[in-house]
Design a protein around this motif. Structure first.
Motif, PDB file in Angstrom:
ATOM      1  N   GLY A  12       0.882  -1.165   0.000  1.00 36.75           N
ATOM      2  CA  GLY A  12       0.000   0.000   0.000  1.00 36.75           C
ATOM      3  C   GLY A  12       0.915   1.208   0.000  1.00 36.75           C
ATOM      4  N   LEU A  13       0.692   2.141  -0.939  1.00 42.21           N
ATOM      5  CA  LEU A  13       1.629   3.267  -1.085  1.00 42.21           C
ATOM      6  C   LEU A  13       0.891   4.597  -1.009  1.00 42.21           C
ATOM      7  CD1 LEU A  13       3.888   1.812  -3.938  1.00 42.21           C
ATOM      8  CD2 LEU A  13       4.471   2.038  -1.515  1.00 42.21           C
ATOM      9  N   GLY A  14       0.233   4.832   0.128  1.00 43.70           N
ATOM     10  CA  GLY A  14      -0.483   6.086   0.311  1.00 43.70           C
ATOM     11  C   GLY A  14       0.263   7.041   1.230  1.00 43.70           C
ATOM     12  N   ILE A  16       0.594   7.245   4.520  1.00 45.26           N
ATOM     13  CA  ILE A  16       1.409   6.720   5.620  1.00 45.26           C
ATOM     14  C   ILE A  16       2.653   6.021   5.082  1.00 45.26           C
ATOM     15  CG2 ILE A  16       1.429   5.174   7.611  1.00 45.26           C
ATOM     16  CD1 ILE A  16      -0.315   7.673   8.030  1.00 45.26           C
ATOM     17  N   ALA A  17       2.480   5.155   4.077  1.00 47.19           N
ATOM     18  CA  ALA A  17       3.639   4.431   3.532  1.00 47.19           C
ATOM     19  C   ALA A  17       4.655   5.404   2.944  1.00 47.19           C
ATOM     20  CB  ALA A  17       3.177   3.433   2.464  1.00 47.19           C
ATOM     21  N   ALA A  37       1.680  -1.301  -4.657  1.00 45.34           N
ATOM     22  CA  ALA A  37       0.297  -0.817  -4.538  1.00 45.34           C
ATOM     23  C   ALA A  37      -0.534  -1.576  -5.556  1.00 45.34           C
ATOM     24  CB  ALA A  37       0.234   0.682  -4.809  1.00 45.34           C
ATOM     25  N   THR A  42      -0.883   3.912  -9.332  1.00 41.00           N
ATOM     26  CA  THR A  42      -0.137   4.281  -8.113  1.00 41.00           C
ATOM     27  C   THR A  42       1.311   3.807  -8.219  1.00 41.00           C
ATOM     28  OG1 THR A  42      -2.140   4.220  -6.781  1.00 41.00           O
ATOM     29  CG2 THR A  42      -0.062   4.025  -5.600  1.00 41.00           C
ATOM     30  N   CYS A  72       0.122  -1.148   4.824  1.00 40.94           N
ATOM     31  CA  CYS A  72      -0.320   0.261   4.834  1.00 40.94           C
ATOM     32  C   CYS A  72      -1.566   0.434   3.981  1.00 40.94           C
ATOM     33  CB  CYS A  72       0.791   1.165   4.313  1.00 40.94           C
ATOM     34  SG  CYS A  72       2.334   1.020   5.197  1.00 40.94           S
ATOM     35  N   ALA A  77      -8.950  -4.005   4.076  1.00 41.28           N
ATOM     36  CA  ALA A  77      -8.187  -4.763   3.070  1.00 41.28           C
ATOM     37  C   ALA A  77      -7.072  -5.596   3.703  1.00 41.28           C
ATOM     38  CB  ALA A  77      -7.589  -3.794   2.043  1.00 41.28           C
ATOM     39  N   MET A  78      -6.894  -5.490   5.025  1.00 43.41           N
ATOM     40  CA  MET A  78      -5.757  -6.147   5.688  1.00 43.41           C
ATOM     41  C   MET A  78      -5.784  -7.676   5.521  1.00 43.41           C
ATOM     42  SD  MET A  78      -3.751  -3.929   7.391  1.00 43.41           S
ATOM     43  CE  MET A  78      -3.801  -2.181   7.840  1.00 43.41           C
ATOM     44  N   VAL A  81      -4.928  -8.877   1.912  1.00 44.53           N
ATOM     45  CA  VAL A  81      -3.518  -8.618   1.611  1.00 44.53           C
ATOM     46  C   VAL A  81      -2.629  -9.613   2.367  1.00 44.53           C
ATOM     47  CG1 VAL A  81      -1.662  -6.945   1.980  1.00 44.53           C
ATOM     48  CG2 VAL A  81      -3.804  -6.199   0.962  1.00 44.53           C
ATOM     49  N   SER A 100      -5.720   2.088  11.713  1.00 43.02           N
ATOM     50  CA  SER A 100      -6.255   2.979  12.742  1.00 43.02           C
ATOM     51  C   SER A 100      -7.084   2.246  13.782  1.00 43.02           C
ATOM     52  CB  SER A 100      -7.131   4.051  12.087  1.00 43.02           C
ATOM     53  OG  SER A 100      -6.401   4.707  11.082  1.00 43.02           O
ATOM     54  N   GLY A 127      -1.369  12.076  10.728  1.00 44.93           N
ATOM     55  CA  GLY A 127      -1.996  11.995   9.412  1.00 44.93           C
ATOM     56  C   GLY A 127      -2.409  13.373   8.941  1.00 44.93           C
ATOM     57  N   MET A 234     -10.884   4.785   3.774  1.00 43.98           N
ATOM     58  CA  MET A 234     -10.243   4.583   5.070  1.00 43.98           C
ATOM     59  C   MET A 234     -11.242   4.742   6.206  1.00 43.98           C
ATOM     60  SD  MET A 234      -7.342   6.893   6.947  1.00 43.98           S
ATOM     61  CE  MET A 234      -7.531   7.035   8.725  1.00 43.98           C
ATOM     62  N   LYS A 304      -3.468  12.922  -4.316  1.00 43.48           N
ATOM     63  CA  LYS A 304      -3.508  12.168  -5.579  1.00 43.48           C
ATOM     64  C   LYS A 304      -4.779  12.468  -6.353  1.00 43.48           C
ATOM     65  CE  LYS A 304      -5.532   7.728  -4.370  1.00 43.48           C
ATOM     66  NZ  LYS A 304      -5.459   6.343  -4.265  1.00 43.48           N
TER      67      LYS A 304
HETATM   68  P1  NAP Z   1      -4.107   6.088   1.347  1.00 42.45           P
HETATM   69  O1  NAP Z   1      -3.241   7.281   1.212  1.00 42.45           O
HETATM   70  O2  NAP Z   1      -5.520   6.160   0.881  1.00 42.45           O
HETATM   71  O3  NAP Z   1      -3.401   4.832   0.623  1.00 42.45           O
HETATM   72  C1  NAP Z   1      -3.960   3.551   0.707  1.00 42.45           C
HETATM   73  C2  NAP Z   1      -3.145   2.563  -0.095  1.00 42.45           C
HETATM   74  O4  NAP Z   1      -3.781   1.271   0.064  1.00 42.45           O
HETATM   75  C3  NAP Z   1      -3.077   2.852  -1.583  1.00 42.45           C
HETATM   76  O5  NAP Z   1      -1.819   2.486  -2.086  1.00 42.45           O
HETATM   77  C4  NAP Z   1      -4.151   1.914  -2.171  1.00 42.45           C
HETATM   78  O6  NAP Z   1      -3.810   1.431  -3.442  1.00 42.45           O
HETATM   79  C5  NAP Z   1      -4.093   0.734  -1.227  1.00 42.45           C
HETATM   80  N1  NAP Z   1      -5.388   0.027  -1.161  1.00 42.45           N
HETATM   81  C6  NAP Z   1      -6.609   0.585  -0.975  1.00 42.45           C
HETATM   82  N2  NAP Z   1      -7.549  -0.359  -0.970  1.00 42.45           N
HETATM   83  C7  NAP Z   1      -6.918  -1.531  -1.162  1.00 42.45           C
HETATM   84  C8  NAP Z   1      -7.353  -2.870  -1.282  1.00 42.45           C
HETATM   85  N3  NAP Z   1      -8.656  -3.196  -1.187  1.00 42.45           N
HETATM   86  N4  NAP Z   1      -6.428  -3.841  -1.500  1.00 42.45           N
HETATM   87  C9  NAP Z   1      -5.113  -3.509  -1.606  1.00 42.45           C
HETATM   88  N5  NAP Z   1      -4.640  -2.253  -1.508  1.00 42.45           N
HETATM   89  C10 NAP Z   1      -5.539  -1.285  -1.287  1.00 42.45           C
HETATM   90  O7  NAP Z   1      -4.168   5.573   2.871  1.00 42.45           O
HETATM   91  P2  NAP Z   1      -3.329   6.028   4.153  1.00 42.45           P
HETATM   92  O8  NAP Z   1      -3.886   7.306   4.661  1.00 42.45           O
HETATM   93  O9  NAP Z   1      -1.885   5.889   3.902  1.00 42.45           O
HETATM   94  O10 NAP Z   1      -3.831   4.909   5.188  1.00 42.45           O
HETATM   95  C11 NAP Z   1      -3.277   3.620   5.186  1.00 42.45           C
HETATM   96  C12 NAP Z   1      -3.546   2.959   6.537  1.00 42.45           C
HETATM   97  O11 NAP Z   1      -3.022   3.812   7.555  1.00 42.45           O
HETATM   98  C13 NAP Z   1      -5.017   2.738   6.856  1.00 42.45           C
HETATM   99  O12 NAP Z   1      -5.164   1.478   7.463  1.00 42.45           O
HETATM  100  C14 NAP Z   1      -5.340   3.825   7.867  1.00 42.45           C
HETATM  101  O13 NAP Z   1      -6.325   3.401   8.786  1.00 42.45           O
HETATM  102  C15 NAP Z   1      -4.002   4.035   8.551  1.00 42.45           C
HETATM  103  N6  NAP Z   1      -3.767   5.391   9.078  1.00 42.45           N
HETATM  104  C16 NAP Z   1      -4.124   6.492   8.351  1.00 42.45           C
HETATM  105  C17 NAP Z   1      -3.905   7.748   8.883  1.00 42.45           C
HETATM  106  C18 NAP Z   1      -4.317   8.991   8.117  1.00 42.45           C
HETATM  107  O14 NAP Z   1      -4.546  10.044   8.723  1.00 42.45           O
HETATM  108  N7  NAP Z   1      -4.427   8.940   6.815  1.00 42.45           N
HETATM  109  C19 NAP Z   1      -3.281   7.900  10.133  1.00 42.45           C
HETATM  110  C20 NAP Z   1      -2.876   6.756  10.814  1.00 42.45           C
HETATM  111  C21 NAP Z   1      -3.126   5.501  10.282  1.00 42.45           C
HETATM  112  P3  NAP Z   1      -4.149   2.236  -4.806  1.00 42.45           P
HETATM  113  O15 NAP Z   1      -3.464   3.567  -4.681  1.00 42.45           O
HETATM  114  O16 NAP Z   1      -3.546   1.389  -5.842  1.00 42.45           O
HETATM  115  O17 NAP Z   1      -5.628   2.371  -4.849  1.00 42.45           O
END
Ligand code: NAP
Length: 304
Positions: A12-14, A16-17, A37, A42, A72, A77-78, A81, A100, A127, A234, A304
């Protein structure tokens, strides 16, 4: 800070990653970092901006020979994956996540890992409302908390992951998973739901007074709109997987709201004043603890 893991895989390359990658590079915490990803788009963006040392076209390939695998992806989706990468994990590898919600992730990931692979769940409390591979920046975790919920995981691996997160800039603590979910329901999940609701209410009104809602958007409402711009996938997954704690806190919130509603209706200024005095003290406590500002915006890229 020296290398903590020779090979790290980011699945996962969003936001956090990508922030983890830039922070790892800043501190020299990893030898090689691979990334995967699910969408070609992505992966192409990640290659273009130099995110990860190597972007792989499958999760299995990214995890091959990895010492640390970081999940990530959204909480929902955990499980899928984990099932996908399980056969590719090497003996002694450590799997962690950044989800989270912790109890649901532990149940989704733990039972699907092979024998001899360690699992140490984690949650960085950092975040922004941005998402995607271009949204990350190295300073996201600086002076933020990262909570580990190890529940019986190997103590040496927990200690090593703690060092890793400290290297990324975070303060680290350990917590029992259900307690984590309740605390986060109070501090993060329910406030997000309230922000979503408030913006929804204003949007309904906006059908009548469209420009007024936008033009006279005061600071409080503007903050709500920022929070309500957070990633829908998310947050859908957060509420569905932290159902009990969120409903418990929402119930309490509703009771308090009714009490304030009654005080306003009855003109009970003392009640309102005392209530706001108590909440003001909480804000002061947050400031004294140095947790009052968002992480600095250095290097933040567009969403994005
Ligand atoms: P994000 O920027 O939306 O990125 C999510 C990544 O997961 C993307 O690379 C996406 O791939 C991939 N993905 C989405 N759905 C998927 C699926 N069904 N199967 C496989 N890959 C999938 O998310 P993020 O904010 O980094 O959050 C990631 C994790 O961190 C989540 O579990 C969230 O709860 C946790 N978190 C988030 C925050 C925050 O504020 N954002 C803070 C702390 C923890 P594509 O790009 O190819 O669609």
């Amino acid at each position: 800070m020296s290398v903590t893991y020779d090979r790290v895989a980011l699945i996962g390359l969003g936001l956090i990653a990508s922030s983890m990658f830039w922070a790892m590079k800043r501190a020299g915490l990893a030898g090689e970092v691979t990334g995967y990803a699910r969408s070609e788009e992505t992966r192409a963006t990640a290659r273009e901006i130099g995110l990860c040392d190597r972007i792989c076209d499958s999760a299995e390939e990214a995890c091959k020979d990895a010492d640390l695998v970081v999940l990530c992806v959204p909480v929902g989706a955990m499980e899928a994956v984990t099932r996908q990468i399980a056969p590719a994990l090497k003996e002694g590898a450590v799997v962690t996540d950044v989800g989270s919600v912790k109890r649901a992730v532990i149940e989704a990931v733990g039972p699907n890992l092979p024998e001899g692979v360690h699992f140490v769940p984690a949650h960085p409390l950092a975040g922004t409302e941005q998402s995607g591979p271009t949204s990350g920046f190295a300073e996201l975790f600086d002076n933020r908390w990262c909570l580990l919920t190890p529940e019986g995981a190997d103590a040496d691996e927990v200690a090593k992951l703690r060092l890793f997160w400290e290297g990324l800039g975070a303060n680290v603590d350990e917590m029992e998973p259900d307690h984590h979910d309740l605390v986060l329901a109070v501090t993060s999940h329910t406030p997000h739901l309230i922000a979503y609701t408030m913006v929804g209410v204003a949007d309904d009104l906006g059908r009548v007074t469209d420009t007024e809602v936008v033009n006279f958007s005061a600071a409080g409402f503007r903050d709500f709109t920022r929070i309500a711009a957070s990633d829908p996938t998310m947050w859908r997954d957060v509420f569905l997987s932290n159902k009990d704690a969120t409903l418990e806190i929402l119930g309490r919130f509703t009771e308090e709201l009714f009490a304030l509603q009654r005080a306003i209706r009855q003109g009970d200024g003392d009640h309102l004043f005392d209530y706001f005095t108590r909440t003001r003290a909480i804000r002061r406590g947050i400031i004294e603890a140095g947790q009052d500002t968002d992480a600095p915006n250095f290097g933040r890229r567009s969403s994005k």
